[in-house]
Scaffold this motif. Structure first.
Motif: not given
Length: 524
Positions: A218-219, A222-223, A226, A237, A240-241
Motif C-alpha cells: 500500500e505504500n 497511499r503516497e 497523500e 483507507e 488507499v487499498k
C-alpha cells in the motif's frame, strides 16, 4: 586605528545579523577606538551607478527562478526586454537539448542498471559513490546552465516526487529517473505523474516493485494520494487499498536482470473505486485502468489546489494566499494540467509581486549562488579534491545534501527550516572558505581581489562597498552594510582606495564575507 582584527560576529551585528531569517538591521556604531575621536564619521552609503542592477521586481523574479544573479544573467534579462519577457523565453526554450550535456564529467552516470550493479558487486565502485557523482552533476548543472528556470523546476518536481538517492540500491535507476523528471518539468502534470509513479525508481522506493494481487503493497498507493496528488483529507483507507490494487502488475526483477516489466498475472482484478473514480477492472492487463486512474487524479480539483499550493509556498511565501491558490488551480485545470500557464500566472500575480525578499535560500541555493556571483570557475575534475567533486559535499556541510531527504515527502522549503543559528554559522564558514579561495583547491579558479576594483583611479571605500553590494546582492548598499564593511576592514567610509590599497592585499576576504553574510544575501 586599532590593530586588533574585529570579530566577524560584531561586523555582522552591524549588518543586521546573518541569520537566514533576515533580522532587521541594528543601528550599532563602530567602536570608539576604531576611529579617530577628532573626526566625525558619516556612514552615508556610497553610490556607484556604473555597476548596474536589476530593478526590484526583476531581481525578485530572477532570484526565485535562478541559482544566483550574475552580471551575465542580469544582462540577459535586460536584453530580453525585461524580467517577464526573459521568463517567458526561458519557459519556451527550456528543454531544447542545449543544456543536456553540461558538465558531463562522470562516466558512471551513463551506465545502465545491470552494469552499475555488476560494478558494485565486483567492488569496482559503490552505489553511494555513483549517487555522489549524480549529486555533483546536479549541482554543476544548476550552477552553469543557461536554462535556469528548467533547473529550478526540475528541482521542484524531484522534490515533489521525491526518491531519495541514498535509499537502498536505488542508484541503479535514480539517474534515469532524474533525467525523466527533467524532461517533463515544464510539460503537463498528467504526463509527469504517469512517468514518475510507474518508474522503476519510484516502484522500488515505495515498495511497489514486488507488489502482487495476493499481497498488494500500500505504500505507493497511499503516497500517490497523500503526497503526489489530492492530499490528506480527500480520501479514506478503502481508497488507499484500491489505489494499491490498481497499481499491481508493475514489477522490477530486483538483483537479477533489473528489467522493469508489466506482469498481468500479478494484477489484482475486480471492481475498484477511489474517490470518484470507478472501474470494473476486469482485464488482467491493468495498464489501461492504471493510466485512466492516474489521469483522473491529475485532473482532480484537489490535485490542482495541492500543486498550486506547493508552487506558491516554494516561489511566493510560506503564508499561502488562498485567493492565489484558487486562481492558479483554475489555470491548471483550464489548461489540461499544463505547468507553463500556471507559472506565467504565478509570476504576474500581485501576491508574487508583493513577496519580494520573503523567501530564504536553502543550502543548495546558498552554495550555488556563492559560486555564481563570486565568479568562481569550476573545471573538469581531476581528483576527488577537485571543485566539481566537492560542491555536493560543501552543500551537505551546511545542512543537507540535495536529494537525500530520507522521507518521501521531499525536503522542507519553508523559511524556518533554513533559519537556524547552526545553518547561519555553517554558511558563514562556507563563505569564508570561498572568499579566501581555501576550499576547494583543485580544478577551480577564484577571482583575484584586485579584479573587483571597478576602475583604475582611486575611489572612496563607501563607493567600493556599493559596487560590491550591486555585484553580489543586486541592490545598492545600505548604511548598515557600510558600517559592517568598515568594521571588517578597519577603515573609514571616506578613505580613498586603489588597486594597491591594503583593502585588497590584507583584509579583502573580510569585506566580501561581510557582504555575503548579510541578510540580503540569504533572501531570494
Amino acid at each position: 586605528m586599532t590593530t586588533e582584527a574585529p570579530t566577524r560576529r560584531h561586523a555582522l551585528r552591524l549588518a543586521g545579523g546573518a541569520t537566514a531569517a533576515g533580522i532587521a538591521a541594528t543601528t550599532a556604531a563602530l567602536p570608539a577606538e576604531a576611529m579617530p575621536k577628532s573626526r566625525r564619521v558619516s556612514f552615508r552609503p556610497g553610490r556607484y551607478p556604473p555597476t548596474r542592477v536589476l530593478r526590484a521586481p526583476a531581481r525578485h523574479l530572477v532570484n526565485r527562478f535562478s541559482y544566483g544573479i550574475t552580471p551575465a544573467l542580469a544582462a540577459e534579462v535586460q536584453a530580453a526586454g525585461g524580467h517577464l519577457a526573459w521568463f517567458d523565453r526561458q519557459l519556451a526554450t527550456a528543454y531544447d537539448g542545449s543544456a543536456d550535456n553540461l558538465c558531463d564529467w562522470w562516466p558512471d552516470l551513463h551506465r545502465d542498471a545491470v552494469d552499475l550493479w555488476s560494478r558494485t558487486q565486483g567492488g569496482v565502485r559503490g552505489g553511494w559513490e555513483v549517487m555522489w557523482d549524480y549529486g555533483n552533476r546536479t549541482m554543476m548543472r544548476r550552477m552553469t546552465s543557461p536554462r535556469q528556470v528548467l533547473e529550478v523546476m526540475t528541482e521542484f518536481w524531484e522534490n515533489h516526487f521525491h526518491v531519495a538517492t541514498n535509499s537502498d540500491n536505488i542508484f541503479v535507476f535514480r539517474i534515469e529517473y532524474g533525467e525523466m523528471v527533467r524532461a517533463h518539468a515544464l510539460g503537463r502534470f498528467d504526463d509527469l505523474l504517469q512517468a514518475t509513479v510507474l518508474h522503476p525508481a519510484m516502484l522500488m522506493f515505495l515498495g511497489a516493485a514486488t507488489s502482487t494481487k495476493a499481497h498488494p503493497n500500500e505504500n505507493l498507493g497511499r503516497e500517490l494520494l497523500e503526497l503526489h496528488t489530492v492530499g490528506i483529507g480527500n480520501y479514506g483507507e478503502e481508497d488507499v487499498k484500491n489505489s494499491a490494487r490498481i497499481l499491481t502488475g508493475n514489477r522490477v526483477d530486483l538483483y537479477k536482470t533489473w528489467a522493469a516489466s508489466y506482469v498481468p498475472k500479478d494484477h489484482w482484478t475486480g471492481p475498484v473505486q477511489v474517490m470518484g473514480f470507478q472501474h470494473d477492472n476486469a482485464d488482467q492487463d491493468g495498464r489501461a485502468v492504471t493510466a485512466a486512474y492516474l489521469s483522473y487524479l491529475a485532473h482532480h480539483p484537489a490535485t490542482a489546489r495541492r500543486i498550486a499550493t506547493k508552487l506558491v509556498r516554494a516561489f511566493v511565501s510560506d503564508t499561502v494566499p488562498a485567493s492565489l491558490v484558487d486562481r492558479l488551480a483554475a489555470v491548471y485545470l483550464a489548461n489540461d494540467t499544463a505547468i507553463v500557464p500556471v507559472l506565467k500566472a504565478l509570476v504576474r500575480s500581485p501576491e508574487f509581486k508583493s513577496a519580494v525578499d520573503k523567501k530564504v535560500r536553502d543550502a543548495d541555493e546558498d552554495v550555488l549562488a556563492t559560486y555564481r556571483i563570486l565568479g568562481v570557475g569550476v573545471k573538469k575534475p581531476r581528483t576527488d579534491a577537485s571543485a566539481a567533486n566537492q560542491v555536493y559535499w560543501q552543500t551537505a556541510m551546511i545542512g543537507l545534501a540535495p536529494l537525500t531527504w530520507p522521507r518521501p515527502d521531499g525536503q522542507p522549503v519553508d523559511n524556518a527550516s533554513w533559519s537556524s543559528p547552526s545553518r547561519a554559522l555553517a554558511s558563514m564558514s562556507f563563505h569564508w572558505d570561498m572568499v579566501n579561495g581555501w576550499w576547494p583547491g583543485d580544478a577551480v579558479a577564484f577571482p583575484r581581489p584586485r579584479s573587483w576594483m571597478p576602475r583604475a583611479r582611486p575611489m572612496e571605500f563607501r563607493d567600493l562597498v556599493d559596487h560590491l553590494s550591486r555585484r553580489l546582492l543586486q541592490r545598492p548598499s545600505s548604511k548598515a552594510l557600510l558600517k559592517a564593511c568598515c568594521q571588517a576592514a578597519e577603515i573609514r567610509p571616506d578613505t580613498r582606495v586603489s588597486r594597491s590599497s591594503a583593502v585588497f592585499t590584507k583584509v579583502w576576504p573580510r569585506v566580501v564575507a561581510t557582504v555575503l553574510d548579510s541578510p540580503a544575501f540569504y533572501q531570494r
